[in-house]
Design an enzyme around this catalytic site. Structure first.
Site, short mmCIF file in Angstrom:
data_model
loop_
_atom_site.label_atom_id
_atom_site.label_comp_id
_atom_site.label_asym_id
_atom_site.label_seq_id
_atom_site.Cartn_x
_atom_site.Cartn_y
_atom_site.Cartn_z
N THR A 191 4.67 2.52 5.54
CA THR A 191 3.29 1.96 5.59
C THR A 191 2.57 3.09 6.74
O THR A 191 3.25 3.54 7.82
CB THR A 191 3.13 0.66 6.18
OG1 THR A 191 1.72 0.38 6.78
CG2 THR A 191 4.34 0.37 7.19
N ASP A 193 0.48 2.21 8.62
CA ASP A 193 -0.20 1.41 9.86
C ASP A 193 0.74 1.40 11.20
O ASP A 193 0.32 1.35 12.21
CB ASP A 193 -0.27 -0.16 9.66
CG ASP A 193 -1.27 -0.39 8.39
OD1 ASP A 193 -2.27 0.62 8.14
OD2 ASP A 193 -1.30 -1.44 7.71
N GLY A 198 0.75 -1.19 0.06
CA GLY A 198 0.15 -0.03 0.04
C GLY A 198 0.88 1.17 0.08
O GLY A 198 1.91 1.31 0.70
N ARG A 254 -4.99 -2.23 9.92
CA ARG A 254 -4.99 -3.66 9.83
C ARG A 254 -4.99 -4.17 11.17
O ARG A 254 -5.96 -3.84 12.08
CB ARG A 254 -3.79 -4.02 9.14
CG ARG A 254 -3.57 -3.85 7.81
CD ARG A 254 -2.55 -4.71 6.91
NE ARG A 254 -1.42 -4.76 7.66
CZ ARG A 254 -0.37 -5.42 7.05
NH1 ARG A 254 -0.45 -6.29 5.79
NH2 ARG A 254 0.94 -5.20 7.57
N ARG A 297 -23.98 7.55 14.36
CA ARG A 297 -23.57 7.77 12.77
C ARG A 297 -22.12 7.09 12.79
O ARG A 297 -21.52 7.29 13.48
CB ARG A 297 -23.33 9.19 12.51
CG ARG A 297 -24.85 9.79 12.46
CD ARG A 297 -25.71 9.11 11.42
NE ARG A 297 -27.12 9.96 11.28
CZ ARG A 297 -28.07 9.59 11.91
NH1 ARG A 297 -28.20 8.62 12.83
NH2 ARG A 297 -29.16 10.51 11.87
N ASP A 330 5.31 -4.80 5.75
CA ASP A 330 5.80 -6.50 6.33
C ASP A 330 6.03 -7.42 5.04
O ASP A 330 6.97 -7.91 4.91
CB ASP A 330 4.79 -7.09 7.20
CG ASP A 330 5.03 -8.50 7.59
OD1 ASP A 330 5.81 -8.51 8.56
OD2 ASP A 330 4.49 -9.60 7.02
N ARG A 338 -16.43 16.12 14.91
CA ARG A 338 -17.04 16.40 16.18
C ARG A 338 -18.11 17.79 16.43
O ARG A 338 -18.90 17.94 16.84
CB ARG A 338 -15.74 16.88 17.17
CG ARG A 338 -16.25 17.43 18.71
CD ARG A 338 -15.10 17.51 19.40
NE ARG A 338 -14.12 16.31 19.55
CZ ARG A 338 -14.34 15.63 20.48
NH1 ARG A 338 -15.44 15.73 21.17
NH2 ARG A 338 -13.48 14.42 20.75
N ARG A 363 0.16 -5.68 -7.14
CA ARG A 363 0.33 -6.64 -6.32
C ARG A 363 0.89 -7.66 -7.24
O ARG A 363 0.75 -8.05 -8.47
CB ARG A 363 -1.21 -7.19 -6.10
CG ARG A 363 -2.13 -6.66 -5.08
CD ARG A 363 -3.30 -7.10 -4.90
NE ARG A 363 -4.00 -6.51 -4.02
CZ ARG A 363 -3.95 -6.58 -2.46
NH1 ARG A 363 -3.10 -7.33 -2.09
NH2 ARG A 363 -4.67 -5.84 -1.72
N ASP A 420 3.17 -0.58 11.76
CA ASP A 420 3.43 -1.83 12.49
C ASP A 420 4.58 -2.66 12.23
O ASP A 420 4.40 -3.80 12.28
CB ASP A 420 1.93 -2.65 11.80
CG ASP A 420 1.96 -2.82 10.52
OD1 ASP A 420 2.83 -2.13 9.97
OD2 ASP A 420 1.17 -3.69 9.84
N ARG A 436 13.27 9.81 -3.26
CA ARG A 436 14.08 10.99 -3.73
C ARG A 436 15.57 10.94 -3.14
O ARG A 436 16.45 11.50 -3.53
CB ARG A 436 13.42 12.33 -3.33
CG ARG A 436 14.23 13.67 -3.39
CD ARG A 436 13.35 14.80 -3.09
NE ARG A 436 14.13 16.05 -3.14
CZ ARG A 436 14.75 16.45 -2.26
NH1 ARG A 436 15.06 15.77 -0.87
NH2 ARG A 436 15.30 17.66 -2.21
#
Length: 319
Positions: free
Chosen positions: A125, A127, A11, A171, A243, A103, A154, A72, A129, A21
């Site tokens: 990433t 995430d 991603g 994830r 909502r 990963d 808000r 992919r 992670d 760069r």
């Protein structure tokens, strides 16, 4: 080392262009040729590779996404497919490779390293992670995107006295939810690393209503459940007007923040330095503001840990 290549995989995340760069300019500064591999491992296998010059990375540091693109390539797990990519690199005389991704990208890099291509990984990433680094490229930008969204939501939540459930990416990692929930003043944060009873959340919302609270914000990480699932679970215990806002892929986009641009530049330059020293099979990172290097083996053995004290603070401040 006279020739290296760089690719982005998995991603996209804001700051990837800044990292590319840095790799290109650092290498050229030291008289090392740089080749860009377009469309990640798919492009490596299908020989979508071309030499990059200084002008190719001009006007890129502020741009989101990745100009090298990503695609992919599940078949890259097969040895014979990887061999095609290795042959493409060797045909151009490329000795080293910088892989920017998460990963899954790292696992491909580890295989290439074991099969003779000197490889360095850069954590890209949103995430956050990846083990071995405090922060990944793109996390800060995504975090600020989420915070801006929470602030806007808000306003309307308060106007209409509603409970808003905001689903964020990550994830199986809760960093985006935790950091944005704390920064955005959310009443509840749900992350994969900590189990939380929905009934307790409902009770907290009810207590807030009883003391005059007009709205509530719940931030839920996608690795826990969807925002819609969270809303359905809440309805079992409390009658509130909810909502759902699923922020989705907008979290990946946008111009990278200053922090992500600097992090990407530092990590990109460091990756080139390691290849020039003939160090390989490593992922670069940052810990306590110091550049670090970790073997791929150690990356996969450990797990990125959530900051438990920060989670506890978030809970304490949400009364």
């Amino acid at each position: 080392m006279k020739k290296i290549a760089v690719l982005t995989s998995g991603g996209d995340s804001p700051g990837m262009n800044a990292a590319v760069r840095a790799v290109v300019r650092k290498a050229i500064y030291h008289d090392v040729e740089v080749y860009g591999i377009f469309q990640g491992y798919y492009g490596l296998v299908h020989n979508n590779i071309r030499k990059l010059e200084l002008g190719d990375v001009g006007d890129k540091i502020q741009r989101g996404g990745t100009f090298l693109q990503s695609a992919r390539c599940p078949e890259f797990k097969e040895p014979e497919v990887r061999q095609k990519g290795i042959e493409n690199l060797k045909a151009l005389g490329i000795e080293g490779l910088v892989v920017i991704g998460g990963d899954g990208s790292y696992r491909g890099a580890q295989r290439l390293n074991e099969e003779g291509i000197k490889t360095i990984g850069i954590p890209g990433t949103i995430d956050n992670d990846i083990n071995g680094t405090d922060f990944t490229i793109g996390f800060d930008t995504a975090l600020n995107t989420i915070i801006e969204s929470i602030d806007k939501i808000r306003d309307t939540a308060s106007s209409h006295e509603r409970t808003f459930i905001i689903e964020v990416m990550g994830r199986d990692a809760g960093d985006l939810a935790l950091w944005s929930g704390l920064a955005g003043g959310a009443e509840t944060v749900l992350i994969p690393e900590v189990k939380k009873d929905i009934k307790e959340i409902a009770d907290k919302i009810q207590q807030g209503i009883e003391r005059g609270k007009k709205h509530s914000i719940i931030v839920v990480a996608e690795g826990v459940m969807s925002g819609h699932e969270c809303g359905e679970e809440l309805k079992k215990y409390i009658n509130v007007d909810t909502r759902i806002s699923v922020l989705g892929h907008m979290q990946r986009g946008g111009s990278p923040t200053g922090l992500d641009r600097v992090l990407a530049s530092r990590l990109g330059g460091f990756a080139v330095e390691l290849l020039m020293k003939d160090e390989t099979g490593l992922a670069v990172g940052i810990q306590k503001n110091e550049l670090t290097k970790t073997t791929f083996d150690d990356i996969f053995v450990g797990e990125h840990q959530i900051d438990r004290k920060m989670y506890e603070l978030s809970d304490e401040l949400s009364i």
